[in-house]
Design a protein around this motif. Structure first.
Motif, PDB file in Angstrom:
ATOM      1  N   ALA A   1      49.987 -18.334 -11.810  1.00  0.00           N
ATOM      2  CA  ALA A   1      49.444 -18.339 -10.451  1.00  0.00           C
ATOM      3  C   ALA A   1      48.902 -16.973 -10.056  1.00  0.00           C
ATOM      4  CB  ALA A   1      50.514 -18.790  -9.457  1.00  0.00           C
ATOM      5  N   MET A   2      49.492 -15.899 -10.567  1.00  0.00           N
ATOM      6  CA  MET A   2      49.034 -14.555 -10.244  1.00  0.00           C
ATOM      7  C   MET A   2      47.842 -14.145 -11.117  1.00  0.00           C
ATOM      8  SD  MET A   2      51.124 -10.946 -10.464  1.00  0.00           S
ATOM      9  CE  MET A   2      51.296 -11.093 -12.244  1.00  0.00           C
ATOM     10  N   LEU A   3      47.948 -14.408 -12.436  1.00  0.00           N
ATOM     11  CA  LEU A   3      46.894 -13.977 -13.356  1.00  0.00           C
ATOM     12  C   LEU A   3      45.633 -14.820 -13.250  1.00  0.00           C
ATOM     13  CD1 LEU A   3      49.041 -13.228 -16.555  1.00  0.00           C
ATOM     14  CD2 LEU A   3      48.140 -11.601 -14.883  1.00  0.00           C
ATOM     15  N   MET A   4      45.770 -16.096 -12.835  1.00  0.00           N
ATOM     16  CA  MET A   4      44.608 -16.969 -12.697  1.00  0.00           C
ATOM     17  C   MET A   4      44.551 -17.548 -11.289  1.00  0.00           C
ATOM     18  SD  MET A   4      42.589 -17.034 -15.285  1.00  0.00           S
ATOM     19  CE  MET A   4      41.632 -18.456 -14.820  1.00  0.00           C
ATOM     20  N   SER A   5      44.549 -16.664 -10.319  1.00  0.00           N
ATOM     21  CA  SER A   5      44.441 -17.089  -8.924  1.00  0.00           C
ATOM     22  C   SER A   5      43.023 -17.589  -8.648  1.00  0.00           C
ATOM     23  CB  SER A   5      44.773 -15.922  -7.994  1.00  0.00           C
ATOM     24  OG  SER A   5      43.850 -14.863  -8.192  1.00  0.00           O
ATOM     25  N   ASP A   6      42.831 -18.139  -7.450  1.00  0.00           N
ATOM     26  CA  ASP A   6      41.509 -18.641  -7.088  1.00  0.00           C
ATOM     27  C   ASP A   6      40.463 -17.528  -7.107  1.00  0.00           C
ATOM     28  OD1 ASP A   6      42.549 -21.152  -6.783  1.00  0.00           O
ATOM     29  OD2 ASP A   6      42.817 -20.978  -4.607  1.00  0.00           O
ATOM     30  N   SER A   7      40.858 -16.345  -6.654  1.00  0.00           N
ATOM     31  CA  SER A   7      39.901 -15.230  -6.637  1.00  0.00           C
ATOM     32  C   SER A   7      39.536 -14.785  -8.045  1.00  0.00           C
ATOM     33  CB  SER A   7      40.490 -14.050  -5.850  1.00  0.00           C
ATOM     34  OG  SER A   7      41.721 -13.626  -6.423  1.00  0.00           O
ATOM     35  N   VAL A   8      40.516 -14.780  -8.960  1.00  0.00           N
ATOM     36  CA  VAL A   8      40.234 -14.416 -10.346  1.00  0.00           C
ATOM     37  C   VAL A   8      39.312 -15.446 -10.988  1.00  0.00           C
ATOM     38  CG1 VAL A   8      41.238 -14.092 -12.633  1.00  0.00           C
ATOM     39  CG2 VAL A   8      42.374 -13.120 -10.630  1.00  0.00           C
ATOM     40  N   SER A   9      39.569 -16.717 -10.729  1.00  0.00           N
ATOM     41  CA  SER A   9      38.723 -17.782 -11.270  1.00  0.00           C
ATOM     42  C   SER A   9      37.289 -17.644 -10.770  1.00  0.00           C
ATOM     43  CB  SER A   9      39.281 -19.157 -10.873  1.00  0.00           C
ATOM     44  OG  SER A   9      40.599 -19.308 -11.305  1.00  0.00           O
ATOM     45  N   MET A  10      37.153 -17.341  -9.479  1.00  0.00           N
ATOM     46  CA  MET A  10      35.819 -17.157  -8.916  1.00  0.00           C
ATOM     47  C   MET A  10      35.110 -15.965  -9.553  1.00  0.00           C
ATOM     48  SD  MET A  10      33.573 -18.268  -6.770  1.00  0.00           S
ATOM     49  CE  MET A  10      34.488 -19.348  -5.656  1.00  0.00           C
ATOM     50  N   LEU A  11      35.855 -14.873  -9.757  1.00  0.00           N
ATOM     51  CA  LEU A  11      35.256 -13.689 -10.380  1.00  0.00           C
ATOM     52  C   LEU A  11      34.797 -13.980 -11.814  1.00  0.00           C
ATOM     53  CD1 LEU A  11      37.620 -10.813  -9.161  1.00  0.00           C
ATOM     54  CD2 LEU A  11      35.218 -11.173  -8.535  1.00  0.00           C
ATOM     55  N   LEU A  12      35.592 -14.750 -12.561  1.00  0.00           N
ATOM     56  CA  LEU A  12      35.222 -15.093 -13.930  1.00  0.00           C
ATOM     57  C   LEU A  12      33.962 -15.945 -13.957  1.00  0.00           C
ATOM     58  CD1 LEU A  12      38.730 -15.905 -15.486  1.00  0.00           C
ATOM     59  CD2 LEU A  12      37.289 -13.918 -15.963  1.00  0.00           C
ATOM     60  N   ALA A  13      33.888 -16.923 -13.063  1.00  0.00           N
ATOM     61  CA  ALA A  13      32.708 -17.788 -13.017  1.00  0.00           C
ATOM     62  C   ALA A  13      31.471 -17.014 -12.580  1.00  0.00           C
ATOM     63  CB  ALA A  13      32.961 -18.968 -12.074  1.00  0.00           C
ATOM     64  N   MET A  14      31.595 -16.224 -11.519  1.00  0.00           N
ATOM     65  CA  MET A  14      30.455 -15.447 -11.033  1.00  0.00           C
ATOM     66  C   MET A  14      30.048 -14.384 -12.042  1.00  0.00           C
ATOM     67  SD  MET A  14      29.749 -17.028  -8.378  1.00  0.00           S
ATOM     68  CE  MET A  14      28.381 -15.958  -7.904  1.00  0.00           C
ATOM     69  N   GLY A  15      31.042 -13.837 -12.749  1.00  0.00           N
ATOM     70  CA  GLY A  15      30.722 -12.854 -13.791  1.00  0.00           C
ATOM     71  C   GLY A  15      29.892 -13.463 -14.899  1.00  0.00           C
ATOM     72  N   ALA A  16      30.204 -14.714 -15.286  1.00  0.00           N
ATOM     73  CA  ALA A  16      29.429 -15.391 -16.320  1.00  0.00           C
ATOM     74  C   ALA A  16      27.981 -15.581 -15.877  1.00  0.00           C
ATOM     75  CB  ALA A  16      30.062 -16.740 -16.648  1.00  0.00           C
ATOM     76  N   TRP A  17      27.793 -16.011 -14.632  1.00  0.00           N
ATOM     77  CA  TRP A  17      26.442 -16.186 -14.111  1.00  0.00           C
ATOM     78  C   TRP A  17      25.698 -14.851 -13.988  1.00  0.00           C
ATOM     79  CZ3 TRP A  17      23.886 -20.615 -13.672  1.00  0.00           C
ATOM     80  CH2 TRP A  17      24.599 -21.818 -13.580  1.00  0.00           C
ATOM     81  N   LEU A  18      26.384 -13.834 -13.484  1.00  0.00           N
ATOM     82  CA  LEU A  18      25.744 -12.543 -13.256  1.00  0.00           C
ATOM     83  C   LEU A  18      25.335 -11.875 -14.560  1.00  0.00           C
ATOM     84  CD1 LEU A  18      24.875 -10.308 -11.329  1.00  0.00           C
ATOM     85  CD2 LEU A  18      27.201  -9.384 -11.442  1.00  0.00           C
ATOM     86  N   VAL A  19      26.268 -11.817 -15.521  1.00  0.00           N
ATOM     87  CA  VAL A  19      25.957 -11.183 -16.808  1.00  0.00           C
ATOM     88  C   VAL A  19      24.843 -11.943 -17.523  1.00  0.00           C
ATOM     89  CG1 VAL A  19      26.859 -10.598 -19.086  1.00  0.00           C
ATOM     90  CG2 VAL A  19      28.249 -10.187 -17.052  1.00  0.00           C
ATOM     91  N   GLY A  20      24.921 -13.280 -17.479  1.00  0.00           N
ATOM     92  CA  GLY A  20      23.869 -14.080 -18.099  1.00  0.00           C
ATOM     93  C   GLY A  20      22.512 -13.842 -17.464  1.00  0.00           C
ATOM     94  N   THR A  21      22.485 -13.731 -16.133  1.00  0.00           N
ATOM     95  CA  THR A  21      21.221 -13.503 -15.426  1.00  0.00           C
ATOM     96  C   THR A  21      20.637 -12.134 -15.742  1.00  0.00           C
ATOM     97  OG1 THR A  21      21.909 -14.959 -13.609  1.00  0.00           O
ATOM     98  CG2 THR A  21      20.151 -13.392 -13.150  1.00  0.00           C
ATOM     99  N   LEU A  22      21.467 -11.096 -15.703  1.00  0.00           N
ATOM    100  CA  LEU A  22      20.988  -9.741 -16.012  1.00  0.00           C
ATOM    101  C   LEU A  22      20.488  -9.648 -17.446  1.00  0.00           C
ATOM    102  CD1 LEU A  22      23.732  -7.587 -14.235  1.00  0.00           C
ATOM    103  CD2 LEU A  22      21.411  -8.091 -13.442  1.00  0.00           C
ATOM    104  N   HIS A  23      21.226 -10.246 -18.367  1.00  0.00           N
ATOM    105  CA  HIS A  23      20.815 -10.260 -19.768  1.00  0.00           C
ATOM    106  C   HIS A  23      19.478 -10.969 -19.932  1.00  0.00           C
ATOM    107  CE1 HIS A  23      21.202 -12.083 -23.966  1.00  0.00           C
ATOM    108  NE2 HIS A  23      21.106 -10.796 -24.167  1.00  0.00           N
ATOM    109  N   SER A  24      19.292 -12.060 -19.207  1.00  0.00           N
ATOM    110  CA  SER A  24      18.052 -12.825 -19.310  1.00  0.00           C
ATOM    111  C   SER A  24      16.877 -12.089 -18.690  1.00  0.00           C
ATOM    112  CB  SER A  24      18.231 -14.182 -18.619  1.00  0.00           C
ATOM    113  OG  SER A  24      17.069 -14.955 -18.747  1.00  0.00           O
ATOM    114  N   ILE A  25      17.099 -11.418 -17.562  1.00  0.00           N
ATOM    115  CA  ILE A  25      16.007 -10.684 -16.910  1.00  0.00           C
ATOM    116  C   ILE A  25      15.421  -9.640 -17.856  1.00  0.00           C
ATOM    117  CG2 ILE A  25      15.506  -8.989 -15.099  1.00  0.00           C
ATOM    118  CD1 ILE A  25      17.392 -10.533 -13.273  1.00  0.00           C
ATOM    119  N   VAL A  26      16.296  -8.922 -18.542  1.00  0.00           N
ATOM    120  CA  VAL A  26      15.835  -7.879 -19.466  1.00  0.00           C
ATOM    121  C   VAL A  26      14.969  -8.477 -20.570  1.00  0.00           C
ATOM    122  CG1 VAL A  26      16.569  -6.173 -21.173  1.00  0.00           C
ATOM    123  CG2 VAL A  26      17.793  -6.358 -18.992  1.00  0.00           C
TER     124      VAL A  26
END
Length: 250
Positions: free
Chosen positions: A133-158
């Motif tokens: 519950a602490m290591l995979m809280s809702d905020s951590v899950s959101m950060l992991l999902a948004m991180g996947a989208w953000l890194v993928g987008t930045l990588h693609s833009i380049v």
């Protein structure tokens, strides 16, 4: 071949998958059915996860993002294949080609990161259930999902911006059914060998790092599961872990 007066100087010509034969019509119908099924199944999965409160956990949250990426993936490529087949044309504009590359690279990169995040979720759930519950809280899950989208987008833009700045030789015929970086590099009028090496390095990084994380996670999961099963008096705990009862502890 498409007549010259049907294309602009910046358009590309996709050779595609199908000709006008009856056999191609059968393959086209199969592709269309698979496309509809893929979109429908992933959309129903997302809807089910959102509506069923029992599925409101980090694992299913990440799974819903993966399903959404799959929908975008097929929607980025298949509709253009269908449109060109039905209209009898094979052209794609420069802007549409660039958008296909951008979305294609974004989703590929994002899915790699998302799969690594999902393996981490399973590792925490099985190897550290009391801290889940602490290591995979809702905020951590959101950060992991948004991180996947953000890194993928930045990588693609380049990569999208870099590949589209190359001059392309006539005729702009792409021996593929959608725009992708290797296919466009073959049309370039300049030497792209250095950039191709960069693409290889980038692809290796985005494959190797998630693959390594997934492999390590499941090796640790297997080790923990075997150790738990072998330990005397821990049969009930092992059953709880297997059945996912420690997945979410409020």
């Amino acid at each position: 071949m498409i007549p010259e007066n049907q294309t602009s100087s910046t358009d590309f010509i996709l050779l595609g998958l199908f000709s006008s034969s009856h056999t191609s019509l059968v393959f086209f119908s199969s592709l269309f059915i698979i496309f509809i099924l893929t979109v429908t199944e992933n959309a129903l999965l997302i809807l089910l996860i959102r509506r069923d409160s029992r599925l409101h956990s980090p694992m299913y949250f990440l799974l819903s993002h993966l399903s959404f990426m799959d929908i975008l993936h097929v929607s980025n490529i298949v509709p253009k294949v269908i449109t060109n087949f039905l209209s009898g044309t094979r052209t794609i504009s420069f802007a549409s080609c660039g958008f296909q590359i951008f979305l294609y690279v974004t989703l590929l990169s994002g899915e790699c990161i998302l799969l690594a995040a999902m393996s981490y979720d399973r590792y925490v759930a099985i190897c550290h259930p009391l801290r889940y519950a602490m290591l995979m809280s809702d905020s951590v899950s959101m950060l992991l999902a948004m991180g996947a989208w953000l890194v993928g987008t930045l990588h693609s833009i380049v990569h999208t911006a870099y590949v589209l700045h190359f001059p392309f030789c006539e005729p702009r015929v792409i021996d593929h059914y959608f725009c992708e970086i290797p296919a466009l590099l073959k049309l370039s009028c300049v030497d792209t060998s250095h950039y191709e090496q960069g693409v290889d390095v980038s692809a290796t990084i985005f494959l190797l790092i998630p693959f390594s994380m997934i492999s390590v996670s499941y090796v640790k999961i297997l080790h923990t599961s075997v150790k738990t099963l072998d330990a005397p008096g821990n049969t009930a705990d092992a059953d709880n872990i297997v059945n996912g009862k420690y997945v979410r502890m409020e």
